[in-house]
Design a protein around this motif. Structure first.
Motif: not given
Lengths: 453, 288
Positions: A20-35, A93-102
Motif C-alpha cells: 500500500t505504501l509504495t503503490a505497488c503496481g500502481g504505475g509510475s509513482g511519479g518518475d520525473r524522467d519518463t513519459v 493519478p497513480k495510473t494516469a499516463p502523460d500522453l494519450v491518443y484520443e
C-alpha cells in the motif's frame, strides 16, 4: 497459537504495508524522467505501423533529451474497449499516463469529464501550430474555447469497388452511382451474376462500434439532408425522422436481401480487419463503404502485402440519398494526442508531441498510416501526394465532408445508433421500431433537449 | 482474569483479518451501494450527484433490463438448476456403479473442463459452435443440416457451454454425498423389493437433500454472475439475445459510461441472487 503464527502475521502485515505504501503496481509513482504514452494497438497482429512509428519517434526523442525516457504503453483492443481502458487509467493519478491518443469523437466527452489538460499554455510558443488547418484545430477544441489535443491526421470515406467483379457482372469500370438506389441496384446485379461474391459491405452493429456508426450509418444519414443528427442553431439533438429511418432501412435492405456479408461476420468486431486482409485481397468482395486509409493495409509492411490493389480496386464518391445537392457525401474523423489532467510530466509529454509533429515525422505518419494531412506543409509535400494511389481522390472529398457533432454525449448517441443498426441487421426490428427505440434513448441521453425535424 | 477481558482477548487473533475485510471488502461494497444512488459517469458530464432511486426506476422501465432479467433466469434455470445439477447427479450415480478405469477417465475429463480458465473454455466452445466450427463439421459428416448456433440460439449455446464447464463441481458434491449413504439402508430397501427408481426417489434423494440444496445454491450463485464465458462467445449478441444481467451491467457501465446505472443493476443482481438463496434455504432446510 502455533509458534509460526506470529511470523506469518508479521510477514502478512509487512507485505501489505509495503504494497500500500509504495503503490505497488500502481504505475509510475511519479518518475520525473519518463513519459508514459498510451495508444491503441491494432487487434490485427500484422498491423504494427503505428508501433513502429512511435518507436522511431521514441528513439529520436531519447537522443535529443538525454536522461529522459519514453515508455510506450500499447492497449491492444477494439476502439470501444481501448477508450474505456484509457478513461479508467486517467481517473487516478497513480495510473494516469502523460500522453494519450484520443479519437476526436470522444475527446469532448473526456474534456467534459475533466480528464484532459488544456494545451493553450504550450501553443503560443510552438511554431508548428500555425501549419494546422482550421478544421483540424477545431477538432480538439472544447466548448470552453480551449484546445485539448493535437490532431495528427484525418480521413474521408467513400465507396471502394473491385473492378474484376464489376466486369464479370457487366458493370462499368468508372462506376459512379448517383443515388442510393443505384448502389443497391449494382449490388443486386453482382449477387445475380457473380455467385459467391459478397456484393456490398456496409459496417453495422454494436461490435464494430463507431466504425459502423460513422462509416455505415452516418455516410447514409448525412446524405439525407442538412444537420440530420444535431441542430447547431437550436443546440439540440434531432430525433429520428424520415432520413434516419430511410438510412436504417437501407442497412436493413442490404442484410435482408443478403447483399451484405453473412450477418454474423458483419456483426463481428473484427469485420474491418477481414475486409482489408481477406475479402478484398482475395477478390471476394465487390463494394465496400469504407475509409481513405484502406491502402495502408496493402503497402509496405502492411498486414497483407497486395501490390496489385491499386489496379484491382477503384474508388467512387458516396452519393446523397436521391442525388440532391451537393450530390456527394463524406464523413471525417481523426485522432489527436492529449495530455491527461492527472499527468505527472505534462511538459515533457508535450515535448514528445513536438517530436511527433516535426514536419518530417508528421509527413511520415500520414504516409504510413494513410492519413489525410491536417497540416498545410504536409498536404503540399510531394512525397505525401505520391505516397498512395487514390490519396488525391480522398483528399478531394474534403470539400463534401461532414464532421460528427463534437459534443460530450456523442459517444452515447453513437452507441444508441449502433444498437438500432444491429436490430435492423438481425431482423429483430423494423426501421420504424428501431428508430422509436433510438428516440427513447436519445431523450434520456440529451436530458430531453431534443428537436424534431 | 475477568470474563470480559477473555472475550476481548479472544477477538485479538482475528482482529487483523477483520480489519483487512473491512478495508478491502466492506469498504468497496459500501462505496458501490453509494454509487448506485448517484448519476456517476465514466466520461462526459462528471459529478456524482445523489439522484435517489432514479437508477432503479429507470431499470424497471428499461426494456433491455427486463430482457436481461428474463435471459438471466433462462440461463440460470437451464444451465444451473437443470443442466449442471441433474447431469452432475447422474454422473455421480453412474460412476458409483462403474469400474475403476471408467471412473478415472470420466472423472478426469469432466474435471478438466472445470479447471480450465473461463476464457479458455469460452474460446473452445466458441470454436465448437461457430459457423465453421466443430459442431457443424460433425453434423455435416452425419449429413445433418448445420446452422449458425451462436446466431440462431445464442442463449442455448452459452447455457450449454456453462453446463459443460460447471458440471464437475456438482459431480464432486454428489459423489461425496452418495458415498455417505450407508450401504445397509439401500440393501434393506432392496430386500423389501423396492425397484431402482423407487430407491432413488425414496431413499437416495431424501438422504442427500442437504447436499442438493447446497449444490443448487452454489451453482445458482456462480451462474448468475457468469460474464467472461458469455462475453467471449457472443458479447451478449446478436442484438441483445444473450445479454444476461452481468453483460448488461458491463454494457451500461463501461460501454455507455453510466457507472451509476450499471452499479444499480449490479445491486439488483445481488437481490436476484438473495431471492434464489432464500428459496433454497426454505425448500431444502439447508443448514448454512
Amino acid at each position: 497459537m502455533r509458534p509460526t503464527a506470529p511470523l506469518i502475521l508479521i510477514t502478512a502485515v509487512t507485505a501489505l504495508a509495503a504494497g500500500t505504501l509504495t503503490a505497488c503496481g500502481g504505475g509510475s509513482g511519479g518518475d520525473r524522467d519518463t513519459v508514459k504514452v498510451v495508444y491503441n494497438r491494432s487487434t490485427d497482429n500484422k498491423i504494427r505501423f503505428k508501433d513502429a512509428h512511435l518507436e522511431a519517434a521514441k528513439k529520436q526523442f531519447e537522443k535529443d533529451h538525454p536522461g529522459k525516457k519514453i515508455k510506450l504503453i500499447p492497449v491492444q483492443a477494439p476502439d470501444n474497449d481501448y477508450a474505456t481502458k484509457a478513461q479508467q487509467m486517467m481517473r487516478s493519478p497513480k495510473t494516469a499516463p502523460d500522453l494519450v491518443y484520443e479519437d476526436t469523437f470522444r475527446i469532448n466527452s473526456d474534456i467534459k469529464a475533466g480528464y484532459l489538460k488544456s494545451l493553450d499554455g504550450y501553443l503560443p510558443e510552438w511554431d508548428q501550430w500555425s501549419q494546422f488547418v482550421d478544421t483540424a484545430k477545431a477538432a480538439a477544441k472544447a466548448e470552453d474555447g480551449k484546445t485539448y489535443g493535437i490532431p495528427d491526421g484525418t480521413d474521408t470515406r467513400g465507396l471502394w469497388f473491385n473492378k474484376a467483379i464489376f466486369a464479370e457482372a457487366g458493370l462499368p469500370a468508372d462506376w459512379q452511382p448517383r443515388n442510393w438506389a443505384e448502389i443497391l441496384q449494382a449490388a443486386r446485379t453482382v449477387k445475380r451474376k457473380v455467385p459467391g461474391a459478397i456484393p456490398l459491405n456496409v459496417y453495422t452493429g454494436k461490435g464494430p462500434g463507431e466504425a459502423a456508426v460513422m462509416q455505415g450509418f452516418e455516410m447514409l444519414l448525412y446524405g439525407t439532408g442538412a444537420d440530420p443528427l444535431y441542430d447547431p442553431s437550436a443546440k439540440k439533438w434531432v430525433s429520428a425522422g424520415k432520413g434516419f429511418q430511410d438510412s436504417l432501412d437501407f442497412v436493413r435492405t442490404v442484410y435482408a436481401e443478403k447483399l451484405g456479408p453473412d450477418v454474423t461476420d458483419a456483426l463481428d468486431p473484427n469485420v474491418g480487419t477481414r475486409v482489408a486482409t481477406e475479402w478484398f485481397p482475395e477478390g471476394k468482395l465487390a463494394i465496400s463503404l469504407d475509409g481513405s486509409w484502406m491502402g495502408q493495409n496493402w503497402i509496405n509492411k502492411g498486414p497483407k502485402e497486395w501490390p496489385e490493389w491499386s489496379k484491382e480496386l477503384a474508388q467512387t464518391p458516396m452519393p446523397t440519398q436521391n442525388g440532391q445537392a451537393p450530390g456527394k457525401v463524406s464523413m471525417s474523423g481523426g485522432w489527436a494526442w492529449s495530455v491527461p489532467q492527472k499527468a505527472k510530466n505534462p511538459d515533457l509529454a508535450f515535448d514528445f508531441v513536438k517530436t511527433l509533429q516535426t514536419k518530417e515525422n508528421a509527413t511520415r505518419w500520414c504516409v504510413v498510416a494513410a492519413q489525410i494531412a491536417v497540416r498545410k506543409d504536409v498536404a503540399a509535400d510531394p512525397g505525401y501526394l505520391k505516397s498512395m494511389p487514390g490519396i488525391d481522390f480522398f483528399t478531394g472529398l474534403v470539400q463534401y465532408t461532414h464532421y460528427r457533432p463534437a459534443l460530450p454525449v456523442y459517444p452515447q448517441v453513437s452507441t444508441a445508433i449502433g444498437e438500432a443498426m444491429e436490430k435492423v441487421t438481425t431482423g429483430d426490428a423494423s426501421a420504424a421500431d428501431a428508430a422509436k427505440a433510438y428516440n427513447d434513448q436519445l431523450r434520456t441521453i440529451a436530458d430531453g433537449a431534443v428537436v424534431s425535424k | 482474569m475477568s470474563a470480559k477481558r477473555t472475550g476481548l482477548w479472544r477477538w485479538a487473533p482475528i482482529a487483523p483479518a477483520t480489519a483487512l475485510l473491512l478495508l478491502f471488502l466492506a469498504g468497496p461494497i459500501g462505496y458501490c451501494v453509494w454509487i448506485a444512488f448517484t448519476n456517476t459517469q465514466l466520461t462526459g458530464a462528471s459529478g456524482s450527484d445523489f439522484v435517489g432511486l432514479d437508477n432503479f426506476r429507470r431499470a424497471f422501465a428499461d426494456d433491455n433490463f427486463r430482457n436481461a432479467v428474463r435471459l438471466t433466469l433462462v440461463f440460470t434455470f437451464i444451465s444451473a438448476v437443470i443442466g449442471q445439477n441433474t447431469l452432475g447427479l447422474a454422473l455421480a450415480g453412474l460412476m458409483r456403479a462403474a469400474s475403476r478405469p471408467v471412473r478415472t477417465v470420466t472423472g478426469t475429463l469432466v474435471i478438466t473442463a472445470w479447471v480450465l480458465p473461463e476464457i479458455v473454455a469460452a474460446f473452445l466452445l466458441y470454436t465448437f459452435f461457430r459457423r465453421e466450427g466443430t459442431l457443424n463439421a460433425l453434423l455435416d459428416w452425419l449429413h445433418l443440416p448445420g446452422q449458425n448456433w451462436l446466431f440462431t440460439l445464442p442463449i442455448l449455446a452459452v447455457s450449454f457451454a456453462n453446463v459443460w464447464r460447471g458440471t464437475a463441481f456438482s459431480m464432486l458434491i454428489y459423489s461425496a454425498a452418495l458415498a455417505e449413504i450407508p450401504r445397509d439402508i439401500t440393501e434393506a430397501a432392496e430386500v423389501d423389493g423396492a425397484s431402482g427408481p423407487r430407491r432413488v426417489w425414496h431413499i437416495t434423494l431424501p438422504m442427500i437433500r442437504r447436499s442438493i440444496g447446497t449444490n443448487l445454491m452454489l451453482n445458482t450463485l456462480s451462474t448468475l454472475s457468469v460474464f467472461g464465458l458469455i462475453w467471449a462467445m457472443t458479447r451478449g449478441g446478436p442484438g441483445n439475445r444473450s445479454q444476461t444481467l452481468p453483460v448488461f451491467m458491463y454494457d451500461q457501465a463501461f460501454l455507455k459510461s453510466l457507472i451509476g446505472y450499471g452499479t444499480a443493476v449490479a445491486l439488483l443482481l445481488l437481490l436476484v441472487g438473495s431471492l434464489f438463496s432464500i428459496v433454497y434455504l426454505r425448500l431444502m432446510k439447508v443448514e448454512v
